[in-house]
Design a protein around this motif. Structure first.
Motif, PDB file in Angstrom:
ATOM      1  N   HIS A 194       4.347  -3.183   7.588  1.00  0.00           N
ATOM      2  CA  HIS A 194       3.723  -2.845   6.309  1.00  0.00           C
ATOM      3  C   HIS A 194       2.568  -3.797   5.987  1.00  0.00           C
ATOM      4  CE1 HIS A 194       7.024  -0.086   5.839  1.00  0.00           C
ATOM      5  NE2 HIS A 194       7.898  -1.078   5.933  1.00  0.00           N
ATOM      6  N   SER A 195       1.533  -3.712   6.804  1.00  0.00           N
ATOM      7  CA  SER A 195       0.337  -4.515   6.593  1.00  0.00           C
ATOM      8  C   SER A 195      -0.869  -3.721   7.069  1.00  0.00           C
ATOM      9  CB  SER A 195       0.424  -5.834   7.362  1.00  0.00           C
ATOM     10  OG  SER A 195       0.303  -5.595   8.766  1.00  0.00           O
ATOM     11  N   PHE A 196      -2.057  -4.233   6.843  1.00  0.00           N
ATOM     12  CA  PHE A 196      -3.280  -3.525   7.235  1.00  0.00           C
ATOM     13  C   PHE A 196      -3.317  -3.276   8.739  1.00  0.00           C
ATOM     14  CE2 PHE A 196      -7.755  -3.773   8.696  1.00  0.00           C
ATOM     15  CZ  PHE A 196      -8.245  -2.637   8.067  1.00  0.00           C
ATOM     16  N   THR A 197      -2.941  -4.272   9.524  1.00  0.00           N
ATOM     17  CA  THR A 197      -2.998  -4.143  10.981  1.00  0.00           C
ATOM     18  C   THR A 197      -1.719  -3.585  11.588  1.00  0.00           C
ATOM     19  OG1 THR A 197      -2.185  -6.393  11.334  1.00  0.00           O
ATOM     20  CG2 THR A 197      -4.581  -6.104  11.147  1.00  0.00           C
ATOM     21  N   GLY A 198      -0.644  -3.543  10.796  1.00  0.00           N
ATOM     22  CA  GLY A 198       0.657  -3.157  11.342  1.00  0.00           C
ATOM     23  C   GLY A 198       1.404  -4.331  11.943  1.00  0.00           C
ATOM     24  N   GLU A 199       0.803  -5.534  11.906  1.00  0.00           N
ATOM     25  CA  GLU A 199       1.419  -6.753  12.424  1.00  0.00           C
ATOM     26  C   GLU A 199       1.720  -7.684  11.248  1.00  0.00           C
ATOM     27  OE1 GLU A 199      -1.234  -6.940  16.547  1.00  0.00           O
ATOM     28  OE2 GLU A 199      -1.853  -8.104  14.800  1.00  0.00           O
ATOM     29  N   ASP A 200       2.360  -8.825  11.538  1.00  0.00           N
ATOM     30  CA  ASP A 200       2.470  -9.854  10.513  1.00  0.00           C
ATOM     31  C   ASP A 200       1.068 -10.346  10.165  1.00  0.00           C
ATOM     32  OD1 ASP A 200       5.209  -9.696  10.477  1.00  0.00           O
ATOM     33  OD2 ASP A 200       5.551 -11.489  11.689  1.00  0.00           O
ATOM     34  N   VAL A 201       0.768 -10.394   8.875  1.00  0.00           N
ATOM     35  CA  VAL A 201      -0.554 -10.828   8.426  1.00  0.00           C
ATOM     36  C   VAL A 201      -0.392 -11.906   7.359  1.00  0.00           C
ATOM     37  CG1 VAL A 201      -2.661 -10.137   7.187  1.00  0.00           C
ATOM     38  CG2 VAL A 201      -1.698  -8.646   8.950  1.00  0.00           C
ATOM     39  N   VAL A 202      -1.220 -12.938   7.467  1.00  0.00           N
ATOM     40  CA  VAL A 202      -1.284 -13.985   6.450  1.00  0.00           C
ATOM     41  C   VAL A 202      -2.722 -14.091   5.973  1.00  0.00           C
ATOM     42  CG1 VAL A 202      -1.011 -16.445   5.957  1.00  0.00           C
ATOM     43  CG2 VAL A 202       0.627 -15.289   7.466  1.00  0.00           C
ATOM     44  N   GLU A 203      -2.898 -14.179   4.664  1.00  0.00           N
ATOM     45  CA  GLU A 203      -4.223 -14.414   4.103  1.00  0.00           C
ATOM     46  C   GLU A 203      -4.190 -15.697   3.284  1.00  0.00           C
ATOM     47  OE1 GLU A 203      -5.478 -10.938   2.010  1.00  0.00           O
ATOM     48  OE2 GLU A 203      -5.819  -9.776   3.850  1.00  0.00           O
ATOM     49  N   ILE A 204      -5.047 -16.629   3.638  1.00  0.00           N
ATOM     50  CA  ILE A 204      -5.124 -17.923   2.968  1.00  0.00           C
ATOM     51  C   ILE A 204      -6.326 -17.903   2.039  1.00  0.00           C
ATOM     52  CG2 ILE A 204      -5.378 -20.416   3.275  1.00  0.00           C
ATOM     53  CD1 ILE A 204      -4.221 -20.049   6.108  1.00  0.00           C
ATOM     54  N   SER A 205      -6.083 -17.992   0.743  1.00  0.00           N
ATOM     55  CA  SER A 205      -7.160 -18.047  -0.246  1.00  0.00           C
ATOM     56  C   SER A 205      -7.419 -19.506  -0.590  1.00  0.00           C
ATOM     57  CB  SER A 205      -6.785 -17.265  -1.506  1.00  0.00           C
ATOM     58  OG  SER A 205      -6.557 -15.904  -1.203  1.00  0.00           O
ATOM     59  N   CYS A 206      -8.591 -20.002  -0.196  1.00  0.00           N
ATOM     60  CA  CYS A 206      -8.947 -21.398  -0.429  1.00  0.00           C
ATOM     61  C   CYS A 206     -10.204 -21.468  -1.280  1.00  0.00           C
ATOM     62  CB  CYS A 206      -9.162 -22.111   0.904  1.00  0.00           C
ATOM     63  SG  CYS A 206     -10.543 -21.438   1.879  1.00  0.00           S
ATOM     64  N   HIS A 207     -10.636 -22.669  -1.628  1.00  0.00           N
ATOM     65  CA  HIS A 207     -11.903 -22.816  -2.334  1.00  0.00           C
ATOM     66  C   HIS A 207     -13.051 -22.480  -1.383  1.00  0.00           C
ATOM     67  CE1 HIS A 207      -9.233 -25.208  -4.996  1.00  0.00           C
ATOM     68  NE2 HIS A 207      -9.987 -24.635  -5.927  1.00  0.00           N
ATOM     69  N   GLY A 208     -14.195 -22.037  -1.963  1.00  0.00           N
ATOM     70  CA  GLY A 208     -15.254 -21.445  -1.146  1.00  0.00           C
ATOM     71  C   GLY A 208     -16.192 -22.410  -0.461  1.00  0.00           C
TER      72      GLY A 208
END
Length: 466
Positions: free
Chosen positions: A78-92
């Protein structure tokens, strides 16, 4: 074979911003992130957390804190790629982005290639190929119209219908090929009448989709509008009025514009690409002559031609100018624009209306480009030349992709040969060949038939991180 490595990339645009997002996808996405992520609760492990959850903490290189971040977890499938997905939101900060990316690479991830996240979504069955291509179109959309077309295709568009029709063709071709195994017994398993009905229905649908490409392509890339006319009729003034900017040089000296000037304006969600051209006249100036030749080229290439006629000049002169431009138009929409209407009385306008007989693909409007009078009426006419009713109809699918158009054209040719063969009673082996060719080209659109070369050509045009 699907690459089992874990990929990572910065998914936000290059540069400095409030936040940036770094994305990982693959079997070890969570484990790699856990090696560099520390939660305020020291005992909290990412691997033990539920899917679709957010976690605050820090990214560290050893004991050194790189940044405070929010980590989003998505678990397969259940992700965009169908795999395990992690998104790290950091400062820009660019330094922070690169530091985190280098840290992830050192822990076992590898850099993602262009479009590799979307490619994995396709390979893992999360979307078909036409939907994957729509992702790139959605990112590149610059108007409400192009955004809507891309979104409709990304949500399924016409691919499901193509898959269904291709399945029906497969059933028939299987029966036809079964007949070949019993050729000595002269039997027919495939009802030719039903097959003809199906083939006719498919040809109509494919034809409708292929014919929509002309509209879809110009909406996606901006509708080309050539502004043409004699020298000093106000072409550059009109371009500046439409853009609300001093984009083109305006001068009383004839022949000021010697080359084409292009700019884009968005009118109620539709992008128009305006092309200001050199004034049409007879001249001994070689450079100006080259500009005039380009004017005729741009007229032929445009979807819409705005022909400016100076109402203060002799009717004989502007009528000759009109006939000259008409000779270079082939099915384009022509909007005849009577300019400098503020400098003449109503009798001049009435005379022009009487002198000019409009064809089906022609309209007329009277303006003052210098004063900005009636520019909104001209914009309305431009919008009317676009089939907005079709664009606003949720049930109508509009093809915007040149690869799809090419495949549909070839599929249409193949199914037409099959229809002709059914009328002429050709043998099953030739009929089967035409049907299979049609199926092949339909499959190329949805990705049911694909090669590494095709996939490479499609995804290499994506941005890295998507």
């Amino acid at each position: 074979m699907i690459d089992q490595s874990t990929i990572c990339a910065i998914s936000t645009p290059p540069g400095v911003g409030g936040i940036a997002v770094i994305r990982l996808s693959g079997q070890k996405a969570i484990a790699i992130t856990e090696k560099v992520f520390t939660s305020p609760n020291q005992e909290k492990k990412l691997a033990e957390q539920s899917a679709n959850t957010l976690h605050f903490g820090t990214i560290r290189s050893g004991e050194k804190i790189i940044d405070e971040v929010v980590v989003s977890l998505f678990r397969a499938p259940h992700s965009f790629t169908g795999e395990d997905v992690v998104e790290i939101s950091c400062h820009g900060s660019q330094y922070i982005q690169q530091a985190i990316l280098e840290l992830l690479l050192s822990k076992g991830a590898r850099m993602a290639g262009p479009g590799e996240f979307t490619q994995r979504a396709f390979l893992n069955g999360k979307m078909d190929l036409s939907q994957a291509e729509a992702v790139a179109d959605l990112i590149a959309s610059t108007s409400a119209a192009s955004h809507k077309l891309a979104l409709n295709q990304m949500r399924g568009g016409f691919s499901q219908e193509l898959i269904k029709l291709r399945g029906e063709l497969l059933s028939f071709v299987s029966l036809i090929e079964l007949e070949l195994d019993f050729s000595e017994e002269d039997v027919e398993f495939a009802d030719r009448t039903q097959l003809l009905d199906l083939a006719t229905r498919i040809e109509e649908m494919i034809g409708k989709l292929a014919d929509s490409f002309k509209l879809g392509n110009v909406i996606k890339n901006g509708i080309p509008v050539t502004i043409a006319g004699e020298t000093n009729v106000g072409k550059s003034t009109l371009l500046n009025a439409l853009l609300n900017d001093e984009r083109a040089i305006v001068s009383e000296i004839a022949g000021t514009t010697r080359d084409v000037i292009e700019d884009v304006i968005n009118i109620r969600g539709v992008s128009f690409r305006f092309i200001d051209t050199a004034g049409i006249r007879t001249t001994a100036d070689k450079i100006e002559s080259m500009g005039i030749e380009r004017t005729y080229q741009k007229i032929k290439q445009a979807s819409i031609v705005l022909l400016l006629l100076d109402l203060t000049r002799e009717p004989k002169k502007y009528l000759q100018n009109l006939e000259d431009v008409r000779q270079h138009i082939n099915q384009q929409n022509l909007i005849i624009v009577g300019n400098k209407a503020d400098q003449v009385d109503e009798d001049v306008v009435r005379k022009m209306l009487m002198d000019i007989t409009l064809a089906d693909n022609e309209d007329m409007v009277f303006i003052s480009a210098k004063m900005g009078h009636n520019i909104d009426s001209l914009k309305n006419l431009l919008l009317e030349t676009v089939n907005l009713a079709k664009l606003n109809n949720e049930e109508d699918v509009i093809v915007t992709n040149a690869r799809h158009f090419e495949a549909l054209t070839q599929a249409r040719e193949a199914i037409n040969r099959a229809i002709e063969g059914l009328h002429n009673g050709i043998t099953g082996d030739f009929l089967s060949q035409d049907i299979r060719e049609c199926m092949h080209h339909l499959g190329l659109i949805t990705g049911e038939i694909s090669t590494d070369e095709v996939l490479g050509n499609i995804f290499r045009n994506f941005c890295i991180g998507k």
